[in-house]
Write a protein that holds these residues in place. Sequence first.
Motif, PDB file in Angstrom:
ATOM      1  N   THR A  65       0.837  -1.195   0.000  1.00  0.00           N
ATOM      2  CA  THR A  65       0.000   0.000   0.000  1.00  0.00           C
ATOM      3  C   THR A  65       0.877   1.252   0.000  1.00  0.00           C
ATOM      4  OG1 THR A  65      -1.773  -1.114   1.208  1.00  0.00           O
ATOM      5  CG2 THR A  65      -1.756   1.289   1.282  1.00  0.00           C
ATOM      6  N   ASN A  66       0.525   2.230  -0.801  1.00  0.00           N
ATOM      7  CA  ASN A  66       1.248   3.513  -0.812  1.00  0.00           C
ATOM      8  C   ASN A  66       0.598   4.455   0.209  1.00  0.00           C
ATOM      9  OD1 ASN A  66       3.094   2.863  -2.915  1.00  0.00           O
ATOM     10  ND2 ASN A  66       1.459   3.196  -4.420  1.00  0.00           N
ATOM     11  N   HIS A  67       1.148   4.484   1.409  1.00  0.00           N
ATOM     12  CA  HIS A  67       0.598   5.334   2.458  1.00  0.00           C
ATOM     13  C   HIS A  67       1.088   6.780   2.309  1.00  0.00           C
ATOM     14  CE1 HIS A  67      -0.926   1.880   4.638  1.00  0.00           C
ATOM     15  NE2 HIS A  67       0.270   1.322   4.646  1.00  0.00           N
ATOM     16  N   ARG A 120       3.399  -0.024   7.790  1.00  0.00           N
ATOM     17  CA  ARG A 120       2.574  -0.253   6.602  1.00  0.00           C
ATOM     18  C   ARG A 120       1.451  -1.236   6.912  1.00  0.00           C
ATOM     19  NH1 ARG A 120       3.374  -5.323   4.660  1.00  0.00           N
ATOM     20  NH2 ARG A 120       5.317  -6.399   5.207  1.00  0.00           N
TER      21      ARG A 120
END
Length: 380
Positions: A227-229, A297
Motif C-alpha cells: 500500500t502507498n501510504h 505499513r
Amino acid sequence: MIFKTAELFAGPGGGAYAAKTSHITDNNGIEWGFKHAWANEFDPDTVKTYKENILNDPDASTVYCEDVRNFDITNHKLLGDIDALIFGFPCNDFSVVGKQKGLDGNFGPLYTYGVKVLKEYQPKFFVAENVGGLTSANEGDAFIKILKAFSNSGYTLTPNFYKFEEYGVPQSRHRIIIVGIRNDLDKQGIKFHVPAPTTPNPKNYVTSEQAITQPPIPKDALNNEYTNHNKRTVEMLSYIPEGGNAWSESIPEDLRLHVKGAKLSNIYKRLDRKKPSYTVTGSGGGGTHMYHWSENRALTNRERARLQTFPDNYHFIGGKESVRKQIGMAIPPKGMRQILMAVLKSFAHIDYKYVEATPKLQTNKLFNVSGSEVATLVKH
C-alpha cells in the motif's frame, strides 16, 4: 464414498478448498472425500477466483454468478442430486461490529435459501457458517429461528462456537458452525461430534509472525502489492507500538485521530507478532487494513491470505480492494478442513477425538448451553 458437494455464498473457495483437500481411506480401503457439484456466488471477481483455484477452469459452467434470490434452486435437471451442502450465509446483519439488524436486515434472511436447498435436495449433511454475533442478534431469537428451520428440514444439528486459533489457524477468528446430519442417517448411527482442538494450549497457537515469515513471502508473490501510504500515516504508525492502535498514548497530539467512537478498536492496529492475528475482515475504510507489527505499513493481501491459511499459489482475481474483501469474507480452509475431516470420519465410522458442543449463546434466552441442550430447545 465421494460426496457430491454444492455451495451457496461460495466466496473465493475457502470451504471448497477445504473440501478439495479433505479425504481419508477407511479400514476397508474405501476412499472418502468431496467432489464439486455446483456453486453459487454473487460477486464476479470472486467467481473468477473460485473457478481458477478450485476448478482450474475459467469457463466452468457449474459456478453460477448471480444473486441467490434469483438463482433457480429448484432446477433439478440443471443442478442434479447432491450429497452435501456447504454455505457461509452472509454475516453482515449478525456481526457485533455492525448494527446487528439480524433477521430484520437485508442479508439476515438469506439463510432461507440454504433451507430451500436442504428441503429440495435432502443432502446427507450440511455445514453452515456464520459469525459468533449470530447467537445474540434479535435478542437470541434469530439463532433459534435459524436452528429450527434447519431442524425442520430433516436434520440433526450440532451447532458449535469454534475458535479457529485452537485449530491451527494463525488468527483469532471465532465462528458459529452448524453441522446437520440427515435424520434417517443419524438414526442409523452416523453421529457428528465437534473435533477436538488441535492446539488447545495458547502456548502452541500459530502466531502471526510464524504465518507471515515461515517461509518468507517472495516479493513477486501473487497478490502481494504494498500500500502507498501518505507521509502522515507512516509517521503516525511509527509511534504505534506492537499490538497497539490509533489511540495509543505514544502518538503525538498533532498526529492523533479525532474520531468519535470506541477506542478499543482495530483502527490502525498493529499485529502482535507473538500471538495469532486479530480477525481478518473484508470491509472497512482507512485504518482497517491490518498493520505489520514493526514495519510502518498495512499488510499485503498475500499476508492476509496467509493468516486465512490459503496457500501462496492461490490466485485471487480482481483489484486490490476486491481481493481484500474476498480474503476477509472467506472461511479459513485449515479450520474448515478439521470439521470436514470429522464429517468424513463420522460417515466412515472412524474414531476421532472430540469435545462437547458448546455454542456459548450469551443472550437473555440462553447462556453457555451445550449442543445437546440446544438440540432439545430447537424441537420445542
